[in-house]
Write an enzyme that holds these catalytic residues in place. Sequence first.
Site: not given
Length: 290
Positions: A212, A214
């Site tokens: 993902d 951050d």
Amino acid sequence: MAHAKIGIIGGSGLYKMEALKDVEEVTIDTPFGPPSDAIILGTLDNTRVAFLARHGRNHTLLPTELPFRANIYAMKSLGVEYLISASAVGSLREEVKPLDMVVPDQFIDRTKNRISTFFGEGIVAHITFGEPICTKLAAVLADAVESLQLPDVSLHRGGTYVCMEGPAFSTKAESHLYRSWDATIIGMTNLPEAKLAREAEIAYATLALATDYDCWHPDHDSVTVEMVVANLHRNATNAQKVIQETVRRLTENPPESSAHSALKYAILTPLDKVPAATKQKLELLLKKYL
């Protein structure tokens, strides 16, 4: 005695290697306590390898709780010379998308509560760590990724891995700070792992698997836990393919690594002045210099 020249440490999502054959579990006791789990010895394309689930096979250990010294010592005791670290990370750069792979070449250590050396107790050593990743092993790893042409995966050669303490993720302020440092990815486990591998004279490289962005990213709030878990599973599948190809290449042409002689000029204490108990404790690391 069980033996493997290549070791693999699997991070979040990668708790076993499906392609391993002739599998045996090895329980190793070390002077630093037990490793995260039993080490799984198995054959991968006719090469014996050692696999360890970093957080335990049921993911029961926080990053701060990891027995880093025991994990590396156990790998060393099996004869491991090349160590591949597969690690889930968050991305700090727009161009590093979820599912992408990064083979970093630098670290920033933001950990606070970890012992990052085997030494002390009467012996002093200072390894060089300007190049914290074995560049030759990293090149083999990156070439393996590139050769597989995995769908939806881009390879990023080089980059800086920020290692934070955890277990909470970054604040937005921290995330923006790391971006201002030109860092690429963020994780919680590769330090002191890389430092200890260098002290153990094991060539070490990271296969970082982005799950993902951050929390800096404007679309971060749209990322759900379900999406991250799905990416972990896809990353684990891809990582196993990369590791298998890397093992094949290492077996065919194992590179010489400066890591394999990292202690040659690092030990400052005359070995005849080291306390007997400490010398015995570290014999596995010191024996070629005694």
